[in-house]
Design an enzyme around this catalytic site. Structure first.
Site, PDB file in Angstrom:
ATOM      1  N   GLY A 161     -82.067 107.730 -34.940  1.00 30.37           N
ATOM      2  CA  GLY A 161     -81.142 108.654 -35.499  1.00 30.37           C
ATOM      3  C   GLY A 161     -81.296 109.904 -35.262  1.00 30.37           C
TER       4      GLY A 161
ATOM      5  N   SER B 100     -84.074  99.102 -27.306  1.00 33.88           N
ATOM      6  CA  SER B 100     -82.510  98.691 -27.336  1.00 33.88           C
ATOM      7  C   SER B 100     -81.736  99.725 -26.513  1.00 33.88           C
ATOM      8  CB  SER B 100     -82.027  98.645 -28.702  1.00 33.88           C
ATOM      9  OG  SER B 100     -82.189  99.982 -29.377  1.00 33.88           O
ATOM     10  N   ARG B 101     -80.529  99.502 -26.306  1.00 32.50           N
ATOM     11  CA  ARG B 101     -79.832 100.510 -25.590  1.00 32.50           C
ATOM     12  C   ARG B 101     -78.937 101.274 -26.986  1.00 32.50           C
ATOM     13  NH1 ARG B 101     -79.144 100.052 -20.361  1.00 32.50           N
ATOM     14  NH2 ARG B 101     -79.326  97.822 -19.492  1.00 32.50           N
TER      15      ARG B 101
ATOM     16  N   THR C  39     -76.209 104.108 -32.326  1.00 28.80           N
ATOM     17  CA  THR C  39     -75.425 105.113 -33.194  1.00 28.80           C
ATOM     18  C   THR C  39     -76.062 106.373 -32.158  1.00 28.80           C
ATOM     19  OG1 THR C  39     -77.375 105.374 -34.645  1.00 28.80           O
ATOM     20  CG2 THR C  39     -75.374 104.010 -35.171  1.00 28.80           C
ATOM     21  N   SER C  40     -76.856 106.327 -31.158  1.00 27.55           N
ATOM     22  CA  SER C  40     -77.346 107.556 -30.513  1.00 27.55           C
ATOM     23  C   SER C  40     -76.819 107.776 -29.229  1.00 27.55           C
ATOM     24  CB  SER C  40     -78.913 107.323 -30.221  1.00 27.55           C
ATOM     25  OG  SER C  40     -78.895 106.519 -29.374  1.00 27.55           O
TER      26      SER C  40
ATOM     27  N   THR D  43     -83.928 104.019 -25.527  1.00 22.97           N
ATOM     28  CA  THR D  43     -85.027 104.291 -24.394  1.00 22.97           C
ATOM     29  C   THR D  43     -84.481 103.522 -23.139  1.00 22.97           C
ATOM     30  OG1 THR D  43     -86.616 104.436 -26.138  1.00 22.97           O
ATOM     31  CG2 THR D  43     -87.456 103.765 -24.122  1.00 22.97           C
TER      32      THR D  43
ATOM     33  N   ASP E 100     -75.876 100.949 -39.267  1.00 22.21           N
ATOM     34  CA  ASP E 100     -77.022 100.002 -38.975  1.00 22.21           C
ATOM     35  C   ASP E 100     -77.624  99.814 -40.564  1.00 22.21           C
ATOM     36  OD1 ASP E 100     -79.229  99.038 -37.780  1.00 22.21           O
ATOM     37  OD2 ASP E 100     -80.106 100.912 -37.077  1.00 22.21           O
TER      38      ASP E 100
ATOM     39  N   SER F 211     -84.149  93.084 -37.552  1.00 23.45           N
ATOM     40  CA  SER F 211     -83.966  93.364 -36.167  1.00 23.45           C
ATOM     41  C   SER F 211     -85.299  93.617 -35.607  1.00 23.45           C
ATOM     42  CB  SER F 211     -82.952  94.456 -35.841  1.00 23.45           C
ATOM     43  OG  SER F 211     -82.988  94.819 -34.610  1.00 23.45           O
TER      44      SER F 211
ATOM     45  N   LYS G 196     -81.109 108.802 -40.625  1.00 28.31           N
ATOM     46  CA  LYS G 196     -80.631 107.526 -41.420  1.00 28.31           C
ATOM     47  C   LYS G 196     -81.617 107.942 -42.682  1.00 28.31           C
ATOM     48  CE  LYS G 196     -80.490 104.534 -37.458  1.00 28.31           C
ATOM     49  NZ  LYS G 196     -81.070 103.455 -36.476  1.00 28.31           N
TER      50      LYS G 196
END
Length: 504
Positions: A169, A195-196, A199-200, A204, A257, A265, A289
């Site tokens: 977030g 993860s890819r 929402t960003s 990483t 999310d 998750s 968030k």
């Protein structure tokens, strides 16, 4: 029933869509968006029917050549017929009505997500229903366990195995690129799957992929972590909790999310990767968030409770998320800033160093590598000594990349400086608007795109000082980003006198 020949298409068709010439379905009971079963002599799969006038010839069925786990041959005859509506649809409707789902019902939903029996519309309905209606602890536990059970798991010889995860977030949240090598350099095992971007502007995995391979198999994750103590891999490249990656692809365009999905998750991936304990970073602040400390405490309690029920020790850390971490937002810009911090931590942005070192310190204390209260000090010493940089380079090389210096990172060739319209102070940086701006510039797909902040909240500025610079590989994208910036003002500059009032 239709009998058609397979025609492979160089298209990534969502929801296993198949394309049929409209002449083949004219006058039949088949319509676009119908759920159909495609059967050959050796395999079958559920798809969504789409029609075309010219893309596919009559007598053919277009199938994506990227479809997974389906063995078809070009020109092979297949049968196409209507498929039954999945059981999950009635359970999704039940959740939409605010009812509690049983463990068996949740298992069915997850199983049918993994087997791709649900269309993106149906999956979106499930996500929106959990976003609005929520889930209780029993539902989340059932979903978490099933998500882990439907994929591979990693077993480790050396214990304990630790992990750190941020719920995200915050733009520029590149802490893992420092935290993981610090912890690994202390002799602990920390296999990080990331993860890819959801929402960003950059996840990483998107950031590290600029300089090395992140698409590691389970065996490669084990090998890299065994050799170096750590790894930084994309979770979507392995079959760990596969439902999660399918769900993420639907969450991304919705920019939501749901908290039940967030909890499941994160913890499903921890089960699958064989983690003994994990530290969860919960950024708190305007535009992320979690808006305040009260909400942060509530989410932390849920993570800790869920961990206890799943046999994983969880500690949560509330961190400041009111503005971007560091100054770089976007894959290439972020890896450049992380490399600079590893090379010379004293000159790096305080927010990046403090967050990375703080999270590493908690892990070092949990793992017995530092006394309680001394973890941050030990983590800083590892970073300052250059051991973290050395460990980071080991991980990069072991994953198939090459040692890269900060100045070797290429950025978008098209740039624009956005300047302050007046003298004053930076009173706020909008996380949401900065993220949207970076996406307008091309993030995360354009790895060279992004935003570099010239100022942070509280800084004094003069008129025409550079507030931030936009980077893009596309002149058209840059123009769109500049127009967005001039409409929305992601960074606010105010004088000491905000407004003059005489009478109402």
């Amino acid at each position: 029933m239709l009998f058609l020949e397979v025609k492979f298409l160089d298209l990534d068709l969502e929801a296993n869509a198949v394309i049929i010439n409209e002449e083949d379905i004219k006058g039949t009971a088949y319509y676009s968006q119908d759920r159909v079963l495609i059967e050959s002599k050796t395999c079958s799969f559920i798809g969504t029917l789409q029609s075309t006038k010219t893309m596919i010839k009559p007598g053919e069925v277009g199938v994506s050549k990227y479809i997974k786990d389906v063995k078809l041959n070009e020109g092979e005859e297949v049968r196409v017929r209507h498929a039954q509506k999945p059981q999950s649809v009635s359970y999704i409707r039940k959740k939409m009505n605010g009812q509690t789902l049983t463990a068996d019902e949740i298992h069915t939903i997850i199983d049918e997500i993994v087997s791709k029996k649900l269309t993106n519309v149906e999956l979106s309905a499930f996500l929106v229903s959990t976003y609005i209606r929520g889930m209780n602890t029993e539902e989340i536990v059932a979903m978490t366990k099933r998500m882990a059970e439907t994929g591979d798991t990693i077993q480790w010889e050396k214990r304990p195995v630790v992990d750190v995860h941020s719920i995200g977030g915050v733009p520029g949240n590149k802490y893992a690129l420092l935290t993981i090598p610090i912890v690994a350099a202390a002799g602990m095992t920390i296999p990080k799957t990331s993860s890819r971007a959801i929402t960003s502007a950059a996840g990483t995995a998107d950031v590290l992929e600029v300089i090395t391979n992140v698409n590691l198999s389970c065996e490669e994750i084990q090998r890299v972590a065994k050799t170096t103590g750590g790894c930084l891999a994309w979770g979507g490249a392995v079959n760990l909790a596969p439902a999660d990656d399918i769900i993420i692809n639907v969450e991304r365009p919705l920019s939501i999310d749901p908290q039940p999905q967030l909890l499941a998750s994160v913890m499903a991936k921890k089960i699958a990767t064989g983690i003994d304990y994990t530290v969860i970073d919960i950024p708190v602040g305007y535009g992320v968030k979690i808006k305040n400390e009260k909400e942060g405490n509530q989410l932390a309690r849920k993570f800790i409770e869920l961990g206890e029920l799943l046999g994983i020790r969880v500690e949560c850390v509330l961190t400041y998320g009111g503005q971007p971490i560091g100054r770089a937002i976007g894959p290439a810009l972020e890896i450049k800033e992380a490399l600079m911090a590893l090379h010379d931590p004293k000159s790096a942005p305080n927010s990046l160093i403090e967050k990375s070192v703080s999270l590493a310190g908690v892990l070092l204390e949990l793992g017995g590598r530092a006394q309680i209260g001394q973890g941050q000090k030990v983590a800083w010493e590892i970073l300052e000594s250059g051991k973290a940089l050395e460990k980071f380079n080991e991980i990069v090389v072991e994953q198939g990349g090459t040692i890269t210096k900060p100045e070797e990172i290429e950025l978008g060739e098209y740039t624009m400086d956005i300047r302050s319209p007046k003298d004053g102070y930076v009173t706020g940086i909008s996380n949401k608007l900065i993220t949207k701006l970076a996406k307008e510039a091309g993030c995360p797909k354009d790895k060279k795109a992004g935003i570099f902040l010239g100022v942070k909240t509280g800084n004094k500025v003069n008129k025409e000082d550079i507030l931030y610079t936009i980077y893009s590989s596309s002149e058209e994208r840059l123009d769109a980003a500049v127009n967005f910036a001039r409409r929305t003002y992601p960074i606010k500059v105010e004088g000491m006198m905000l407004k003059r009032l005489s009478k109402f």
